[in-house]
Motif scaffolding. Structure first.
Motif, short mmCIF file in Angstrom:
data_model
loop_
_atom_site.label_atom_id
_atom_site.label_comp_id
_atom_site.label_asym_id
_atom_site.label_seq_id
_atom_site.Cartn_x
_atom_site.Cartn_y
_atom_site.Cartn_z
N THR A 71 30.46 38.22 109.15
CA THR A 71 29.14 37.60 109.08
C THR A 71 28.10 38.70 109.00
O THR A 71 28.14 39.66 109.79
N LYS A 72 27.17 38.54 108.07
CA LYS A 72 26.09 39.51 107.94
C LYS A 72 24.98 39.16 108.94
O LYS A 72 24.60 38.00 109.06
N SER A 73 24.46 40.17 109.63
CA SER A 73 23.35 39.93 110.55
C SER A 73 22.04 39.81 109.77
O SER A 73 21.08 39.21 110.24
N ASP A 74 22.03 40.37 108.58
CA ASP A 74 20.84 40.35 107.71
C ASP A 74 21.36 40.19 106.28
O ASP A 74 22.35 40.81 105.92
N PRO A 75 20.72 39.36 105.44
CA PRO A 75 21.21 39.19 104.06
C PRO A 75 21.31 40.49 103.27
O PRO A 75 22.10 40.61 102.35
N ASN A 76 20.52 41.50 103.65
CA ASN A 76 20.55 42.79 102.94
C ASN A 76 21.47 43.81 103.60
O ASN A 76 21.52 44.96 103.17
N GLN A 77 22.19 43.40 104.64
CA GLN A 77 23.07 44.32 105.35
C GLN A 77 24.18 44.83 104.43
O GLN A 77 24.79 44.07 103.69
N LYS A 78 24.42 46.11 104.50
CA LYS A 78 25.53 46.70 103.75
C LYS A 78 26.80 46.46 104.56
O LYS A 78 26.79 46.55 105.79
N ILE A 113 40.84 47.30 93.78
CA ILE A 113 41.35 47.55 95.13
C ILE A 113 40.21 48.03 96.03
O ILE A 113 39.16 48.46 95.56
N ILE A 114 40.46 47.94 97.33
CA ILE A 114 39.54 48.52 98.30
C ILE A 114 39.76 50.02 98.28
O ILE A 114 40.87 50.50 98.48
N ASP A 115 38.68 50.75 98.01
CA ASP A 115 38.78 52.21 97.94
C ASP A 115 38.51 52.84 99.30
O ASP A 115 39.02 53.91 99.60
N GLY A 116 37.71 52.15 100.12
CA GLY A 116 37.42 52.68 101.44
C GLY A 116 36.63 51.69 102.28
O GLY A 116 35.99 50.78 101.75
N ILE A 117 36.71 51.87 103.60
CA ILE A 117 35.97 51.05 104.56
C ILE A 117 35.28 52.03 105.51
O ILE A 117 35.95 52.86 106.13
N THR A 118 33.96 51.93 105.61
CA THR A 118 33.23 52.85 106.48
C THR A 118 33.45 52.50 107.95
O THR A 118 33.75 51.35 108.28
N PRO A 119 33.29 53.47 108.84
CA PRO A 119 33.48 53.20 110.28
C PRO A 119 32.50 52.16 110.84
O PRO A 119 32.80 51.51 111.83
N THR A 120 31.34 51.99 110.22
CA THR A 120 30.35 51.03 110.71
C THR A 120 30.46 49.67 110.02
O THR A 120 29.67 48.78 110.27
N SER A 121 31.47 49.47 109.19
CA SER A 121 31.66 48.21 108.46
C SER A 121 32.04 47.08 109.41
O SER A 121 32.82 47.29 110.34
N PRO A 122 31.52 45.86 109.17
CA PRO A 122 31.98 44.72 109.98
C PRO A 122 33.46 44.41 109.75
O PRO A 122 34.08 43.70 110.54
N PHE A 123 34.05 44.98 108.70
CA PHE A 123 35.48 44.79 108.41
C PHE A 123 36.35 45.87 109.07
O PHE A 123 37.57 45.86 108.91
N GLN A 124 35.73 46.82 109.79
CA GLN A 124 36.46 47.96 110.35
C GLN A 124 37.63 47.53 111.24
O GLN A 124 38.70 48.08 111.15
N GLY A 125 37.50 46.54 112.06
CA GLY A 125 38.58 46.13 112.96
C GLY A 125 39.53 45.10 112.36
O GLY A 125 40.45 44.64 113.02
N SER A 126 39.32 44.76 111.10
CA SER A 126 40.14 43.72 110.46
C SER A 126 41.45 44.30 109.94
O SER A 126 41.73 45.48 110.10
N ASP A 127 42.23 43.45 109.29
CA ASP A 127 43.50 43.88 108.70
C ASP A 127 43.32 44.50 107.31
O ASP A 127 44.31 44.90 106.69
N LEU A 128 42.10 44.56 106.81
CA LEU A 128 41.86 45.15 105.49
C LEU A 128 42.08 46.65 105.56
O LEU A 128 41.73 47.30 106.54
N ARG A 129 42.67 47.19 104.50
CA ARG A 129 42.94 48.63 104.41
C ARG A 129 42.62 49.12 103.00
O ARG A 129 42.69 48.34 102.04
N ALA A 130 42.34 50.40 102.89
CA ALA A 130 42.19 51.01 101.57
C ALA A 130 43.50 50.83 100.81
O ALA A 130 44.58 50.96 101.39
#
Length: 154
Positions: free
Chosen positions: A50-57, A72-89
């Motif tokens: 969920t985005k906290s702001d519509p313009n949130q990266k 493919i996913i090339d990378g996930i930043t440490p501050t991404s809301p997806f960081q703790g998910s099962d998604l991987r590069a």
């Protein structure tokens, strides 16, 4: 008129019958084609943020890979809301918010245009050559069937 059988037993000097195996021997089995490689059977992963702001990266980078229309996913930043998910590069993007993406640019556009939440459906392995996915929404199908059952006149 009497029909003849397609198999005839011919008299021989010996009274025993010799049986032959009809199963192919190991030597007669076809050899695997050269160039075929083992592959991982993909699993589908769904992840929503969920985005906290519509313009949130959302901190995801995409790239197109060698396969036709494969992103493919090339990378996930440490501050991404997806960081703790099962998604991987390296996971293949199948759809974002229900939209099929065919280029890294179109994936980024769908992410940018999303307002509240972002749902990614990915495969944890690049699909084998020639394989295709068909996405079907069971929830929508069930809802349509349930509502159409209530509207039937009996």
């Amino acid at each position: 008129m009497r029909r003849r059988s397609s198999v005839e037993l011919l008299p021989s000097r010996r009274s025993s019958i010799e049986l032959q195996s009809v199963a192919p021997s190991v030597e007669s089995l076809p050899t695997p084609e050269k160039g075929l490689q083992p592959f991982t059977i993909p699993s589908l992963i769904t992840s929503t943020a969920t985005k906290s702001d519509p313009n949130q990266k959302v901190g995801l980078a995409f790239r197109k890979t060698g396969g036709a229309n494969t992103v493919i996913i090339d990378g996930i930043t440490p501050t991404s809301p997806f960081q703790g998910s099962d998604l991987r590069a390296g996971h293949e993007i199948l759809c974002i918010n229900g939209q099929r993406v065919r280029t890294a640019r179109s994936a980024a556009e769908v992410v940018r245009e999303s307002r509240n939440s972002l749902t990614l459906v990915v495969s944890n392995a690049i699909r084998p050559p020639g394989a295709m996915y068909t996405m079907v929404s069971i929830a929508d199908h069930h809802h349509q069937n349930a509502s159409s059952l209530g509207n039937k006149d009996n």
